[in-house]
Enzyme design. Structure first.
Site, PDB file in Angstrom:
ATOM      1  N   LYS A 115       1.043  -1.051   0.218  1.00 54.89           N
ATOM      2  CA  LYS A 115       0.204   0.160  -0.100  1.00 54.89           C
ATOM      3  C   LYS A 115       1.143   1.118  -0.330  1.00 54.89           C
ATOM      4  CE  LYS A 115      -2.597   1.434   4.311  1.00 54.89           C
ATOM      5  NZ  LYS A 115      -2.039   2.690   3.479  1.00 54.89           N
ATOM      6  N   GLU A 184      -8.934   8.039   3.367  1.00 54.83           N
ATOM      7  CA  GLU A 184      -9.266   7.639   5.297  1.00 54.83           C
ATOM      8  C   GLU A 184      -9.787   9.428   5.156  1.00 54.83           C
ATOM      9  OE1 GLU A 184      -6.157   7.674   8.572  1.00 54.83           O
ATOM     10  OE2 GLU A 184      -5.234   6.749   7.040  1.00 54.83           O
TER      11      GLU A 184
END
Length: 276
Positions: A115, A184
């Protein structure tokens, strides 16, 4: 315990309207527990810097530290897809560095994907990684590695320009070959728009209920650290107080001579009893 999910199946789950469940883990015991659950994906997050190593941020985490923690997680979770964060400085210097370091992570630890944080500006690096055969999960919105640049740990995409940029970031990452994207700390409506605009799944943390999946830090979920609980965290257990109580019970019983008792001690054969 479900059958191990593959990367193509992540995208297929989005098509079928099924939610992805992702949780962090940083060691063998927690990885084993996750592997025995219904959760599909483990993220070995660079959040281990704060949660496990006691750093003030994720920035000090090194590539070697990430690999060190990935290894036991992979061993403990053979039936779970394991993804790991590339730490700050390991992929944002050059594409060549990114490929070299991602190769190390996959080869030395056994994880199946990495990631990386960042949107449009990081898309060329994501493309280079994917072209090198390295599966990539993207991460937009609040990106902890560059939180200082964003003004701290706060909600992103609250203005029209910022929201449009996040949508463009997501589309750029999809075009670059990312198999999924973490969103996020953005408003729920924006996350819904981004999710609907992509063919790849989104995984939210502090991004509302409309993403294709959710992720939490396992210590947050279990209530181990209870001094600060982010707004987006739901504590499914309160293990911090229980652990402290158990430690104090142990300390008290040792001090009082209660532990170990006869049931925790080994006996001696009859012919030896008179000698000792």
């Amino acid at each position: 315990m479900a059958k191990k999910i593959t990367l193509p199946q992540c995208k297929e789950m989005k098509k079928q309207g099924k939610r992805l469940r992702m949780i962090t883990a940083y060691d063998y015991p927690f990885a084993r527990l996750v592997d025995e659950s219904e959760i599909e994906i483990i993220l070995v997050g660079d959040s281990l810097g704060m949660v496990v190593l006691g750093y003030d941020s994720t920035v000090p985490v090194t590539l070697d530290e990430m690999i060190h923690h990935c290894k036991p997680v992979v061993r403990g979770a053979p039936n779970t897809l394991v993804v790991a964060d590339m730490p700050f400085g390991s992929y944002n210097v050059s594409k060549e560095d990114a490929i070299r370091n991602a190769n190390r992570m996959l080869k030395e630890s056994g994880i199946e994907a990495v990631k990386v944080e960042g949107g449009t500006r990081m898309a060329p690096t994501v493309r280079a990684l994917v072209d090198a055969g390295i599966p990539v999960m993207g991460h937009i919105g609040l990106t902890p590695q560059t939180a200082a640049q964003l003004g701290g740990f706060k909600v992103q995409g609250k203005t029209e320009d910022a929201a449009q940029q996040l949508l463009e970031d997501a589309l750029a990452l999809e075009s670059a070959g990312a198999f999924s994207i973490v969103i996020e700390c953005v408003p729920a409506g924006l996350a819904r728009t981004i999710t609907a605009s992509l063919s790849i799944p989104t995984i939210g943390i502090g991004a509302g209920p409309y993403c294709n999946g959710q992720v939490l830090v396992i210590q947050d979920l279990l209530g181990i650290y209870d001094r600060f609980v982010p707004k987006f965290v739901k504590q499914y257990a309160q293990t911090g107080p229980a652990i402290r109580a158990a430690l104090n019970d142990y300390a008290r019983e040792v001090a009082d001579g209660v532990f170990p008792g006869p049931e925790h001690s080994f006996g001696m054969d009859d012919e030896m009893k008179g000698l000792y």
